[in-house]
Design a protein around this motif. Sequence first.
Motif, PDB file in Angstrom:
ATOM      1  N   LEU A  62       0.834  -1.211   0.000  1.00 34.02           N
ATOM      2  CA  LEU A  62       0.000   0.000   0.000  1.00 34.02           C
ATOM      3  C   LEU A  62       0.863   1.253   0.000  1.00 34.02           C
ATOM      4  O   LEU A  62       0.621   2.187  -0.778  1.00 34.02           O
ATOM      5  N   LEU A  63       1.876   1.288   0.863  1.00 30.99           N
ATOM      6  CA  LEU A  63       2.739   2.474   0.923  1.00 30.99           C
ATOM      7  C   LEU A  63       3.492   2.690  -0.379  1.00 30.99           C
ATOM      8  O   LEU A  63       3.732   3.829  -0.793  1.00 30.99           O
ATOM      9  N   TYR A  64       3.881   1.596  -1.020  1.00 31.93           N
ATOM     10  CA  TYR A  64       4.581   1.740  -2.295  1.00 31.93           C
ATOM     11  C   TYR A  64       3.693   2.456  -3.315  1.00 31.93           C
ATOM     12  O   TYR A  64       4.140   3.373  -4.018  1.00 31.93           O
ATOM     13  N   GLU A  65       2.417   2.052  -3.379  1.00 32.77           N
ATOM     14  CA  GLU A  65       1.490   2.704  -4.312  1.00 32.77           C
ATOM     15  C   GLU A  65       1.316   4.179  -3.957  1.00 32.77           C
ATOM     16  O   GLU A  65       1.260   5.039  -4.847  1.00 32.77           O
ATOM     17  N   LEU A  66       1.239   4.486  -2.668  1.00 29.45           N
ATOM     18  CA  LEU A  66       1.105   5.882  -2.250  1.00 29.45           C
ATOM     19  C   LEU A  66       2.360   6.688  -2.583  1.00 29.45           C
ATOM     20  O   LEU A  66       2.279   7.856  -2.970  1.00 29.45           O
ATOM     21  N   SER A  67       3.522   6.041  -2.443  1.00 26.21           N
ATOM     22  CA  SER A  67       4.770   6.750  -2.740  1.00 26.21           C
ATOM     23  C   SER A  67       4.845   7.138  -4.220  1.00 26.21           C
ATOM     24  O   SER A  67       5.390   8.184  -4.566  1.00 26.21           O
ATOM     25  N   LEU A  68       4.280   6.293  -5.075  1.00 30.05           N
ATOM     26  CA  LEU A  68       4.279   6.608  -6.509  1.00 30.05           C
ATOM     27  C   LEU A  68       3.367   7.791  -6.835  1.00 30.05           C
ATOM     28  O   LEU A  68       3.506   8.412  -7.892  1.00 30.05           O
ATOM     29  N   GLN A  69       2.432   8.090  -5.906  1.00 30.45           N
ATOM     30  CA  GLN A  69       1.548   9.233  -6.095  1.00 30.45           C
ATOM     31  C   GLN A  69       2.166  10.529  -5.548  1.00 30.45           C
ATOM     32  O   GLN A  69       1.514  11.574  -5.578  1.00 30.45           O
ATOM     33  N   GLY A  70       3.393  10.430  -5.022  1.00 29.83           N
ATOM     34  CA  GLY A  70       4.087  11.619  -4.541  1.00 29.83           C
ATOM     35  C   GLY A  70       4.104  11.799  -3.041  1.00 29.83           C
ATOM     36  O   GLY A  70       4.673  12.769  -2.539  1.00 29.83           O
ATOM     37  N   PHE A  71       3.477  10.880  -2.293  1.00 31.17           N
ATOM     38  CA  PHE A  71       3.504  10.967  -0.835  1.00 31.17           C
ATOM     39  C   PHE A  71       4.886  10.567  -0.312  1.00 31.17           C
ATOM     40  O   PHE A  71       5.559   9.702  -0.883  1.00 31.17           O
ATOM     41  N   GLN A  72       5.298  11.185   0.797  1.00 26.72           N
ATOM     42  CA  GLN A  72       6.537  10.834   1.470  1.00 26.72           C
ATOM     43  C   GLN A  72       6.201   9.746   2.494  1.00 26.72           C
ATOM     44  O   GLN A  72       5.579  10.035   3.519  1.00 26.72           O
ATOM     45  N   CYS A  73       6.582   8.512   2.217  1.00 25.12           N
ATOM     46  CA  CYS A  73       6.068   7.359   2.965  1.00 25.12           C
ATOM     47  C   CYS A  73       7.110   6.745   3.890  1.00 25.12           C
ATOM     48  O   CYS A  73       8.264   6.540   3.510  1.00 25.12           O
ATOM     49  N   ASN A  74       6.668   6.441   5.105  1.00 25.69           N
ATOM     50  CA  ASN A  74       7.486   5.763   6.102  1.00 25.69           C
ATOM     51  C   ASN A  74       6.750   4.528   6.586  1.00 25.69           C
ATOM     52  O   ASN A  74       5.526   4.549   6.792  1.00 25.69           O
ATOM     53  N   ALA A  75       7.495   3.441   6.783  1.00 30.22           N
ATOM     54  CA  ALA A  75       6.926   2.179   7.241  1.00 30.22           C
ATOM     55  C   ALA A  75       7.580   1.778   8.545  1.00 30.22           C
ATOM     56  O   ALA A  75       8.807   1.657   8.619  1.00 30.22           O
ATOM     57  N   LEU A  76       6.768   1.607   9.588  1.00 33.65           N
ATOM     58  CA  LEU A  76       7.265   1.126  10.874  1.00 33.65           C
ATOM     59  C   LEU A  76       6.947  -0.356  10.962  1.00 33.65           C
ATOM     60  O   LEU A  76       5.798  -0.746  11.162  1.00 33.65           O
ATOM     61  N   GLU A  77       7.950  -1.195  10.763  1.00 33.33           N
ATOM     62  CA  GLU A  77       7.751  -2.645  10.689  1.00 33.33           C
ATOM     63  C   GLU A  77       8.867  -3.359  11.433  1.00 33.33           C
ATOM     64  O   GLU A  77      10.042  -3.186  11.121  1.00 33.33           O
ATOM     65  N   GLN A  78       8.483  -4.188  12.429  1.00 32.91           N
ATOM     66  CA  GLN A  78       9.474  -4.880  13.246  1.00 32.91           C
ATOM     67  C   GLN A  78       9.762  -6.299  12.761  1.00 32.91           C
ATOM     68  O   GLN A  78      10.707  -6.918  13.245  1.00 32.91           O
ATOM     69  N   SER A  79       8.978  -6.803  11.833  1.00 34.84           N
ATOM     70  CA  SER A  79       9.213  -8.150  11.309  1.00 34.84           C
ATOM     71  C   SER A  79      10.325  -8.122  10.270  1.00 34.84           C
ATOM     72  O   SER A  79      10.192  -7.496   9.203  1.00 34.84           O
ATOM     73  N   LEU A  80      11.419  -8.799  10.556  1.00 40.30           N
ATOM     74  CA  LEU A  80      12.537  -8.839   9.606  1.00 40.30           C
ATOM     75  C   LEU A  80      12.136  -9.540   8.325  1.00 40.30           C
ATOM     76  O   LEU A  80      12.607  -9.195   7.237  1.00 40.30           O
ATOM     77  N   GLU A  81      11.255 -10.542   8.429  1.00 44.16           N
ATOM     78  CA  GLU A  81      10.795 -11.268   7.249  1.00 44.16           C
ATOM     79  C   GLU A  81      10.003 -10.340   6.329  1.00 44.16           C
ATOM     80  O   GLU A  81      10.166 -10.366   5.107  1.00 44.16           O
ATOM     81  N   ALA A  82       9.143  -9.503   6.910  1.00 46.00           N
ATOM     82  CA  ALA A  82       8.365  -8.563   6.119  1.00 46.00           C
ATOM     83  C   ALA A  82       9.269  -7.546   5.428  1.00 46.00           C
ATOM     84  O   ALA A  82       9.075  -7.225   4.251  1.00 46.00           O
ATOM     85  N   VAL A  83      10.255  -7.042   6.156  1.00 44.50           N
ATOM     86  CA  VAL A  83      11.185  -6.068   5.569  1.00 44.50           C
ATOM     87  C   VAL A  83      11.985  -6.708   4.438  1.00 44.50           C
ATOM     88  O   VAL A  83      12.218  -6.092   3.393  1.00 44.50           O
ATOM     89  N   SER A  84      12.362  -7.960   4.631  1.00 44.33           N
ATOM     90  CA  SER A  84      13.097  -8.674   3.587  1.00 44.33           C
ATOM     91  C   SER A  84      12.241  -8.836   2.339  1.00 44.33           C
ATOM     92  O   SER A  84      12.716  -8.649   1.212  1.00 44.33           O
ATOM     93  N   GLN A  85      10.969  -9.182   2.529  1.00 46.34           N
ATOM     94  CA  GLN A  85      10.056  -9.318   1.396  1.00 46.34           C
ATOM     95  C   GLN A  85       9.889  -7.990   0.671  1.00 46.34           C
ATOM     96  O   GLN A  85       9.847  -7.943  -0.565  1.00 46.34           O
ATOM     97  N   ALA A  86       9.806  -6.902   1.442  1.00 42.43           N
ATOM     98  CA  ALA A  86       9.670  -5.579   0.834  1.00 42.43           C
ATOM     99  C   ALA A  86      10.886  -5.256  -0.027  1.00 42.43           C
ATOM    100  O   ALA A  86      10.758  -4.717  -1.131  1.00 42.43           O
ATOM    101  N   GLY A  87      12.070  -5.582   0.474  1.00 42.47           N
ATOM    102  CA  GLY A  87      13.284  -5.330  -0.294  1.00 42.47           C
ATOM    103  C   GLY A  87      13.303  -6.089  -1.608  1.00 42.47           C
ATOM    104  O   GLY A  87      13.740  -5.569  -2.638  1.00 42.47           O
ATOM    105  N   GLU A  88      12.815  -7.332  -1.578  1.00 44.77           N
ATOM    106  CA  GLU A  88      12.769  -8.140  -2.796  1.00 44.77           C
ATOM    107  C   GLU A  88      11.716  -7.622  -3.773  1.00 44.77           C
ATOM    108  O   GLU A  88      11.939  -7.583  -4.988  1.00 44.77           O
ATOM    109  N   LEU A  89      10.564  -7.232  -3.251  1.00 42.57           N
ATOM    110  CA  LEU A  89       9.463  -6.803  -4.114  1.00 42.57           C
ATOM    111  C   LEU A  89       9.741  -5.477  -4.804  1.00 42.57           C
ATOM    112  O   LEU A  89       9.398  -5.287  -5.971  1.00 42.57           O
ATOM    113  N   PHE A  90      10.390  -4.549  -4.071  1.00 40.62           N
ATOM    114  CA  PHE A  90      10.503  -3.193  -4.579  1.00 40.62           C
ATOM    115  C   PHE A  90      11.926  -2.779  -4.917  1.00 40.62           C
ATOM    116  O   PHE A  90      12.204  -1.595  -5.084  1.00 40.62           O
TER     117      PHE A  90
END
Length: 232
Positions: free
Chosen positions: A16-44
């Motif tokens: 969701l944040l990635y889509e918002l960032s493409l619309q020009g929003f300055q996006c921050n994600a607070l995420e403590q799951s290392l697995e989720a952060v790893s997936q985000a790195g691979e996806l984007f």
Amino acid sequence: MDGDQVLEIGPGAGALLYELSLQGFQCNALEQSLEAVSQAGELFAGCEGNLRFTSEPGDDWENRFDLAISLEVLEHIEDDEVHLRTWCSWLKPEGTLILSVPSRMSKWCATDEWAGHFRRYEKLELEELFLKCGLEIEFVCSYGYPLANLIAPISSFNHQKIMRREDIDGDALEKKSATERSGTDRPLESKLFLLMDNIVAVPIMKFFLWIQKKFLKSDLGDGYVVQAKRVD
């Protein structure tokens, strides 16, 4: 608006944040799951957009964000009032919070145990919590009827099988690890999504969404979505 500061709390892989960032929003994600952060790195990886992941809130977050989003997170937190007050403090005055939670304890099932939930929410309880934390509710709606209600028993049955197979007592599940797992370990939901992603299923999905709109003001759905603004 373009350039607004947006924070999502517990975004998983951050789609969701990635889509918002493409619309020009300055996006921050607070995420403590290392697995989720790893997936985000691979996806984007290599993708455009202004999206920053962090595992801890910044020292400069007070009164910073125009919009905060928290989807299916608050039910994972034992002291929900303390955390909601903190999230509110990160908003600018008149800033907006959009939050979703599962609804009604009468619907408690194996999925809640497997995911590490502390509770499901009653509508009045949720409204009172927001007011205590300095948030003025703009609207509350009940989402998911009827599709989420149809999927919920299937999901619960699947999670009950998983816990039996792994010999896990739902009451003894370690909440933190269960919460982190629930954000990324979604094989059933992934399979259902793939089934929906075809020329036949898309019109069916649109039909269910059309029905959902008719029942947003009811209390029939599987969860609540709340939009509120910070008031001082």
